[in-house]
Design a protein around this motif. Sequence first.
Motif, PDB file in Angstrom:
ATOM      1  N   THR A  86      -5.341  -7.018   3.298  1.00 46.28           N
ATOM      2  CA  THR A  86      -5.189  -8.315   2.638  1.00 46.28           C
ATOM      3  C   THR A  86      -4.329  -8.224   1.375  1.00 46.28           C
ATOM      4  N   LEU A  87      -4.105  -7.017   0.872  1.00 49.64           N
ATOM      5  CA  LEU A  87      -3.403  -6.810  -0.392  1.00 49.64           C
ATOM      6  C   LEU A  87      -1.932  -7.235  -0.300  1.00 49.64           C
ATOM      7  N   PHE A  88      -1.451  -7.858  -1.360  1.00 43.95           N
ATOM      8  CA  PHE A  88      -0.054  -8.306  -1.418  1.00 43.95           C
ATOM      9  C   PHE A  88       0.916  -7.125  -1.362  1.00 43.95           C
ATOM     10  N   VAL A  89       2.173  -7.429  -1.082  1.00 43.58           N
ATOM     11  CA  VAL A  89       3.241  -6.426  -1.033  1.00 43.58           C
ATOM     12  C   VAL A  89       4.388  -6.900  -1.912  1.00 43.58           C
ATOM     13  N   ARG A  90       4.887  -6.013  -2.757  1.00 39.78           N
ATOM     14  CA  ARG A  90       6.054  -6.327  -3.590  1.00 39.78           C
ATOM     15  C   ARG A  90       6.895  -5.071  -3.744  1.00 39.78           C
ATOM     16  N   ASN A  91       8.102  -5.084  -3.174  1.00 38.93           N
ATOM     17  CA  ASN A  91       9.014  -3.955  -3.284  1.00 38.93           C
ATOM     18  C   ASN A  91      10.287  -4.387  -3.992  1.00 38.93           C
ATOM     19  N   ASN A  92      10.733  -3.613  -4.975  1.00 40.67           N
ATOM     20  CA  ASN A  92      12.004  -3.886  -5.632  1.00 40.67           C
ATOM     21  C   ASN A  92      13.185  -3.452  -4.777  1.00 40.67           C
ATOM     22  N   LEU A  93      12.954  -2.488  -3.915  1.00 37.93           N
ATOM     23  CA  LEU A  93      13.954  -2.011  -2.963  1.00 37.93           C
ATOM     24  C   LEU A  93      13.267  -1.854  -1.611  1.00 37.93           C
ATOM     25  N   PRO A  94      14.039  -1.893  -0.527  1.00 38.71           N
ATOM     26  CA  PRO A  94      13.418  -1.632   0.774  1.00 38.71           C
ATOM     27  C   PRO A  94      12.711  -0.280   0.781  1.00 38.71           C
ATOM     28  N   ALA A  95      11.593  -0.228   1.475  1.00 36.64           N
ATOM     29  CA  ALA A  95      10.831   1.020   1.557  1.00 36.64           C
ATOM     30  C   ALA A  95      11.655   2.101   2.244  1.00 36.64           C
ATOM     31  N   PRO A  96      11.418   3.362   1.885  1.00 36.82           N
ATOM     32  CA  PRO A  96      12.106   4.465   2.564  1.00 36.82           C
ATOM     33  C   PRO A  96      11.737   4.534   4.040  1.00 36.82           C
ATOM     34  N   ASP A  97      12.394   5.419   4.750  1.00 38.19           N
ATOM     35  CA  ASP A  97      12.099   5.613   6.163  1.00 38.19           C
ATOM     36  C   ASP A  97      10.639   6.052   6.335  1.00 38.19           C
ATOM     37  N   PRO A  98       9.930   5.497   7.317  1.00 39.24           N
ATOM     38  CA  PRO A  98       8.517   5.852   7.518  1.00 39.24           C
ATOM     39  C   PRO A  98       8.267   7.340   7.720  1.00 39.24           C
ATOM     40  N   SER A  99       9.301   8.091   8.076  1.00 43.83           N
ATOM     41  CA  SER A  99       9.121   9.523   8.326  1.00 43.83           C
ATOM     42  C   SER A  99       8.665  10.286   7.089  1.00 43.83           C
ATOM     43  N   ILE A 100       8.815   9.694   5.895  1.00 49.76           N
ATOM     44  CA  ILE A 100       8.361  10.409   4.700  1.00 49.76           C
ATOM     45  C   ILE A 100       6.853  10.596   4.708  1.00 49.76           C
ATOM     46  N   ASN A 101       6.163   9.829   5.531  1.00 48.86           N
ATOM     47  CA  ASN A 101       4.707   9.971   5.638  1.00 48.86           C
ATOM     48  C   ASN A 101       4.276  10.793   6.844  1.00 48.86           C
ATOM     49  N   ASP A 102       5.240  11.378   7.560  1.00 49.16           N
ATOM     50  CA  ASP A 102       4.872  12.217   8.701  1.00 49.16           C
ATOM     51  C   ASP A 102       4.076  13.441   8.256  1.00 49.16           C
TER      52      ASP A 102
END
Length: 405
Positions: A86-102
């Motif tokens: 339910t938490l809001f989302v606010r990014n100043n830039l697009p998020a990095p590639d999801p692979s950083i969480n692999d």
Amino acid sequence: MPASPMPPEPPQTLDNPARRTLLKGGVGAVAALGLMPLIPVARASLDTLPDYVAWKRQQDLILHGRETIETQRGAIRSGVVTPSRTLFVRNNLPAPDPSINDDPDAWEVAIEGVNNPRNLTVAELKRMNVTSVASVLQCSGNGRAFFPHGASGTQWTVGAAGCVVWTGVPLKHVIDELGGPADGVRFLTGTGGEEIPEGLDPKDIMVERSVPLEAMETALLAWEMNDEPLDLAHGGPLRLVIPGYYGVNNVKYVKRVALTEEETEARIQTSGYRIREVGVGGSPDQPSMWEMNVKSWVTLPLESAHEGRNLIYGVAFGGTRNVDRVEVSLDGGESWQDAELIGPDLGPYAWRPFVLATELSPGDYRIVSRATDEDGNSQPRERYENERGYLHNGWEDHGVTVTVA
């Protein structure tokens, strides 16, 4: 910890609306940063959640854009901790590639401005120490939609905020392990790991924020939120968390934490997230969006209620201070009643749900709330007019009109 220097009363982001659609390079990226005149364009609406937040509960959210997603006012109800979905989302830039969480434990952060600087992986941080802190996460522009001059940026109402539990290592412990602060340092500076489009000066676009060194005492490097690994949307694998400070200072994908003698020269610091009069540009001599001010709003009921006994719910917080009192008015501020703080007290940085039990007869009610922190700071009636629509904690705008049939 000292409060941020503020105009008349309260305290502090670079919230350029074009930033949320930033292109990787080219004219679009330059325009998004204000380096050339912007051409007005229609904002595309979203019908469904973007892939990187597809796991969230869409019916609880308002989709402003791909990088700007608000929590519905009524979704909070009497919640002590805001669910991640339910938490809001606010990014100043697009998020990095999801692979950083692999392999999140392999993520490295450089610790500088200490006597023994070095890079540390998340795995190494996890072996140093661990703590959990409940803290309100709030965008600096929360409440921007109420400003009559049409402040640019996402038109948040009250939903660019939530209360979450962060788990990580206290930054002070890491710094002590590395020999303590170097001589002459005065600021804590965090650098995000977002990709910088080619051809642009990194300082014009990078997410790098400086806060007073005192914040080091309570900051942490967090790898979990609400007892789950920190997801990409909220800064995973690692986020710098500064309890009681506006969200922009809680740097996502943090790749560098430095104790510095001066504030960063990144544009998001020097001219972004500065408090100034309407029509005035940003500059380093203006107050920065650091500590949050005292604030509250009603979460239920929002439009209608039944005749007889009703429970009026809301949330209140004091930034870096405990909430001492919440009052509710049913007549737009003409008279006030003390509400009851409910749920567990999770510390000075968390919000406190409140409730007022009252009898309502048929008619229309303008319901507003007013919080006071432990130092006696209360919400003002009116907003502080400023160019970017920041730090809005005026109780009048945040009220709701409820009809009892």
